[in-house]
Design a protein around this motif. Sequence first.
Motif, PDB file in Angstrom:
ATOM      1  N   ASP A  39       0.722  -1.285  -0.226  1.00 27.61           N
ATOM      2  CA  ASP A  39      -0.042  -0.095   0.002  1.00 27.61           C
ATOM      3  C   ASP A  39       0.915   1.151   0.099  1.00 27.61           C
ATOM      4  OD1 ASP A  39      -1.560   2.013   0.997  1.00 27.61           O
ATOM      5  OD2 ASP A  39      -3.022   0.932   1.279  1.00 27.61           O
ATOM      6  N   GLY A  94      -8.675  -5.557   2.180  1.00 26.48           N
ATOM      7  CA  GLY A  94      -8.993  -4.074   2.484  1.00 26.48           C
ATOM      8  C   GLY A  94      -8.744  -3.677   3.998  1.00 26.48           C
ATOM      9  N   THR A 117     -10.589   2.300   6.368  1.00 27.22           N
ATOM     10  CA  THR A 117      -9.992   3.312   5.348  1.00 27.22           C
ATOM     11  C   THR A 117      -8.642   3.888   6.063  1.00 27.22           C
ATOM     12  OG1 THR A 117     -11.201   5.319   6.178  1.00 27.22           O
ATOM     13  CG2 THR A 117     -12.109   3.744   4.632  1.00 27.22           C
TER      14      THR A 117
END
Length: 210
Positions: A39, A94, A117
Amino acid sequence: MPKSKPRKKAAAKKKQQRREFHAAARDVAIEGYPQGTWDDDAQELLTSRGWVAYRDLEMDQLGDGWEWLPSQLPLDAGVGGEPGPTSVFPNVEGGYDVELASANGTVDPDRSGHYDTLEDLAADLDVLEAWRVPVGEYVLPDSPSFSANTPWEICQLYAGGMIDHWELVADLLHFPYEETAEGFAAVERAHRGGFIPTILFDAIVRGRAA
């Protein structure tokens, strides 16, 4: 003068054991690393705040991971395992998994969590960075031991691959510098000489200032 402890494992072996522990805790496959998650956005955010990235320490075979090394306890604090720092991992499905620092390297369900998130994670980083293992949960010996007798020797062990990065940081965060002739200047000299990388030197300085 603090006492040094015998080196029983090379750093490469201990790195692999640490990877396998976190992989098992997160249900990540080892062989072939098919589930590794990277990421770049989290890498940019976390490293800008001083988190140390696995990819910058050649520990990225299982994907990204970031450690807040100022939360690292002395190695003597471990009971039944080695203490570990607060860590963040991108989840393959995720979001981001967080494990708070521990005294024995275990993953406590009450001190681990998930952020859906990057924005949610970013909003909580001040809290995560400030968290420390409560003093009552570990006991340090009257005569603490370190990887070597002096900070300079500890840095040389790291440069020679005899100790891993979290051992280096644990030792240099908590070393009694007042008992040595050179004090913390030995660590600064080792950094200037290339024995320890800037990302770890900065983490040590940040942790000592906390």
